[in-house]
Scaffold this motif. Structure first.
Motif, PDB file in Angstrom:
ATOM      1  N   ILE A 179      -4.598   3.323   1.399  1.00 54.69           N
ATOM      2  CA  ILE A 179      -3.873   1.574   0.424  1.00 54.69           C
ATOM      3  C   ILE A 179      -5.663   1.118   0.494  1.00 54.69           C
ATOM      4  O   ILE A 179      -5.382   0.342  -0.962  1.00 54.69           O
ATOM      5  N   PHE A 180      -5.704   0.748   1.677  1.00 54.21           N
ATOM      6  CA  PHE A 180      -6.700  -1.059   1.290  1.00 54.21           C
ATOM      7  C   PHE A 180      -8.075  -0.033   2.126  1.00 54.21           C
ATOM      8  O   PHE A 180      -8.090   0.694   3.262  1.00 54.21           O
ATOM      9  N   LEU A 198      -8.146  -1.201  -3.037  1.00 53.95           N
ATOM     10  CA  LEU A 198      -6.405  -1.458  -3.001  1.00 53.95           C
ATOM     11  C   LEU A 198      -6.576  -0.383  -4.449  1.00 53.95           C
ATOM     12  O   LEU A 198      -5.898  -0.475  -4.643  1.00 53.95           O
ATOM     13  N   PHE A 199      -5.998   0.769  -2.980  1.00 54.18           N
ATOM     14  CA  PHE A 199      -5.524   2.149  -4.353  1.00 54.18           C
ATOM     15  C   PHE A 199      -4.279   1.856  -4.309  1.00 54.18           C
ATOM     16  O   PHE A 199      -3.038   1.723  -3.751  1.00 54.18           O
TER      17      PHE A 199
END
Length: 208
Positions: A179-180, A198-199
């Protein structure tokens, strides 16, 4: 029952030979000697070398270059020759070294160590591995932690679970997969850049 024949002989040069045929033989002449108790003990010696066999338990020999020792019942074998050496106990222990090349290797159950002029490498299989040299090092606690350093490439990488950290020259990257991801700075031969992800919500990249 077979007969035993005793004999003794002295030589003009001061040597002698004696025995109790066919079991015991001994003698010494011109810097050489022997002693035999057949078939159990055999010993031969000269000015620069000797060998002894205690059949079938033990063998040892030496000469100007080194020595060898074998203990077959224990599967143990050791020796050295002009700076190189080995110690082996099958199947538990293996060690080889060469002082001329500055190398050594040791292997034991679930453990190994290797040394050369560039550095060392060690491991406790399959969990722990570590090593270091003049410009490189590594440390691994499998499968949760990994660290590698290479000063010649100006790079270091650390992985701890889902976290990833890397330094490459003056560039730094941190990530928490998936995610990051955050990268900033200047890598060798590159230009200053930065990016932040920031997925799946946000991504930004900037270069100069």
């Amino acid at each position: 029952i077979f007969p035993l024949w005793a004999y003794w002989r002295r030589f003009a040069d001061g040597g002698h030979s004696a025995g109790l045929f066919p079991l015991v033989f001994s003698g010494e002449r011109n810097g050489r000697s022997h002693f035999i108790v057949a078939p159990l003990l055999w010993h031969f010696r000269s000015q620069d070398k000797s060998s002894t066999l205690a059949f079938p338990l033990w063998y040892h020999s030496r000469d100007a270059n080194g020595s060898r020792t074998y203990v077959p019942p224990l599967l143990y074998f050791a020796g050295n020759d002009r700076g190189s050496s080995y110690h082996i106990q099958i199947p538990l222990f293996w060690h080889f070294a060469d002082s001329r090349r500055g190398t050594s290797t040791t292997i034991a159950p679930l453990f190994f160590r290797d040394v050369d002029r560039q550095g060392t490498a060690n491991g406790i299989i399959p969990l722990l591995f570590w090593g270091s040299g003049e410009r490189r090092s590594h440390f691994v606690l499998f499968p949760i932690f990994w660290h590698f350093r290479d000063d010649s490439a100006q790079r270091s990488t650390t992985v701890a679970g889902l976290y990833w950290h890397r330094r490459w020259g003056n560039e730094t990257t941190d990530a928490l997969f998936p995610i990051f991801h955050y990268r900033r700075g200047i890598r060798p031969g590159g230009q200053e850049e930065s990016s932040l992800t920031l997925f799946p919500l946000f991504h930004h990249r900037k270069s100069s």
